[in-house]
Design a protein around this motif. Structure first.
Motif, PDB file in Angstrom:
ATOM      1  N   CYS A  15       0.987  -1.180   0.111  1.00  0.00           N
ATOM      2  CA  CYS A  15       0.025  -0.108   0.064  1.00  0.00           C
ATOM      3  C   CYS A  15       0.958   1.330   0.035  1.00  0.00           C
ATOM      4  O   CYS A  15       0.575   2.297  -0.248  1.00  0.00           O
ATOM      5  N   LEU A  16       2.275   1.297   0.125  1.00  0.00           N
ATOM      6  CA  LEU A  16       3.220   2.358   0.379  1.00  0.00           C
ATOM      7  C   LEU A  16       3.182   2.798  -0.961  1.00  0.00           C
ATOM      8  O   LEU A  16       3.393   2.016  -2.060  1.00  0.00           O
ATOM      9  N   PRO A  17       3.412   3.907  -1.495  1.00  0.00           N
ATOM     10  CA  PRO A  17       3.705   4.731  -2.696  1.00  0.00           C
ATOM     11  C   PRO A  17       5.238   4.099  -3.121  1.00  0.00           C
ATOM     12  O   PRO A  17       6.148   4.226  -2.744  1.00  0.00           O
ATOM     13  N   PRO A  21       5.576  -5.537  -5.950  1.00  0.00           N
ATOM     14  CA  PRO A  21       5.756  -6.881  -4.938  1.00  0.00           C
ATOM     15  C   PRO A  21       7.029  -7.216  -4.520  1.00  0.00           C
ATOM     16  O   PRO A  21       7.252  -7.768  -3.571  1.00  0.00           O
ATOM     17  N   LYS A  22       8.117  -7.030  -5.441  1.00  0.00           N
ATOM     18  CA  LYS A  22       9.525  -7.486  -5.158  1.00  0.00           C
ATOM     19  C   LYS A  22       9.893  -6.558  -4.062  1.00  0.00           C
ATOM     20  O   LYS A  22      10.595  -7.075  -2.960  1.00  0.00           O
ATOM     21  N   SER A  23       9.869  -5.104  -3.914  1.00  0.00           N
ATOM     22  CA  SER A  23      10.130  -4.435  -2.890  1.00  0.00           C
ATOM     23  C   SER A  23       9.282  -4.800  -1.676  1.00  0.00           C
ATOM     24  O   SER A  23       9.990  -4.843  -0.486  1.00  0.00           O
ATOM     25  N   ALA A  24       8.088  -4.950  -1.726  1.00  0.00           N
ATOM     26  CA  ALA A  24       7.429  -5.491  -0.480  1.00  0.00           C
ATOM     27  C   ALA A  24       8.179  -6.701  -0.004  1.00  0.00           C
ATOM     28  O   ALA A  24       8.008  -6.966   1.497  1.00  0.00           O
ATOM     29  N   GLN A  25       8.238  -7.607  -0.842  1.00  0.00           N
ATOM     30  CA  GLN A  25       8.840  -8.955  -0.344  1.00  0.00           C
ATOM     31  C   GLN A  25      10.295  -8.689   0.417  1.00  0.00           C
ATOM     32  O   GLN A  25      10.292  -9.465   1.380  1.00  0.00           O
TER      33      GLN A  25
END
Length: 196
Positions: A15-17, A21-25
């Motif tokens: 949900c962060l700007p 998917p890869k960064s969140a992971q």
């Protein structure tokens, strides 16, 4: 099928700007593998902020109180009101130490393509603020297409109320964001503002 706790964390981080998917992971793995204490602190801080931070009733910026400290300060000049897009823009202007007036934070800018119009920016609150405390309004929106459109719309709206309206000078790069400009350039832009 219900998401696992890990999948739920990764999904929540998206949900962060600018976080895909890869960064969140990567963030989720880092927090769980290398910084569990930081993860718990992040969760606690986020929960506290979500429960306790609201909008200041005068300037619309984030505040834990109904009226923020800046708006409550008797040292500020109420005859000047600087309108900015985001809280980061207000912080940048404050860091220049060239402006001692009040602020109004739009929490965005007009962007019809993104479905953001005057209603979403709660411009009625700005109009009420100006009517209750007559002042010169300085438009300090970014020099982007949306920022210029927002400034034009606000100038037309506020001038129809008989308010003096000015715009910060274009010492800032076209297409630039206020939060990324050095404080000297921003100070000069505020000092050399012009009436619209």
């Amino acid at each position: 099928m219900a998401l696992s706790y890990l999948d739920e964390l990764i999904s929540a981080l998206r949900c962060l700007p600018g976080v895909g998917p890869k960064s969140a992971q990567r963030m989720a793995y880092h927090l769980l593998q290398r910084d569990r204490k930081g993860a718990l602190h992040l969760a606690t801080s986020l929960e506290r902020a979500a429960e306790n931070v609201q909008h200041c009733s005068r300037c619309n910026n984030f505040s834990e109180l109904p009226v923020c400290g800046l708006c409550a300060s008797a040292a500020r000049d109420e005859s000047l009101l600087c309108v900015v897009e985001m809280p980061a823009d207000q912080l940048m202007i404050e860091q220049t130490q060239c402006f001692r007036g009040m602020y109004y934070v739009l929490m965005g800018r007009l962007s019809p393509l993104d479905g953001i119009g005057a209603k979403e920016l709660q411009l009625d609150n700005l109009v009420r603020r100006v009517q209750q405390h007559p002042c010169e309004v300085i438009l300090a929106t970014n020099f982007t297409v949306e920022g210029d459109a927002t400034a034009h719309y606000l100038a037309t709206l506020l001038q129809s109320l008989g308010v003096k309206v000015s715009r910060i000078a274009r010492g800032l790069p076209v297409g630039g964001e206020l939060e990324q400009v050095d404080s000297g350039t921003l100070a000069q832009a505020v000092l050399e503002r012009r009436e619209l």
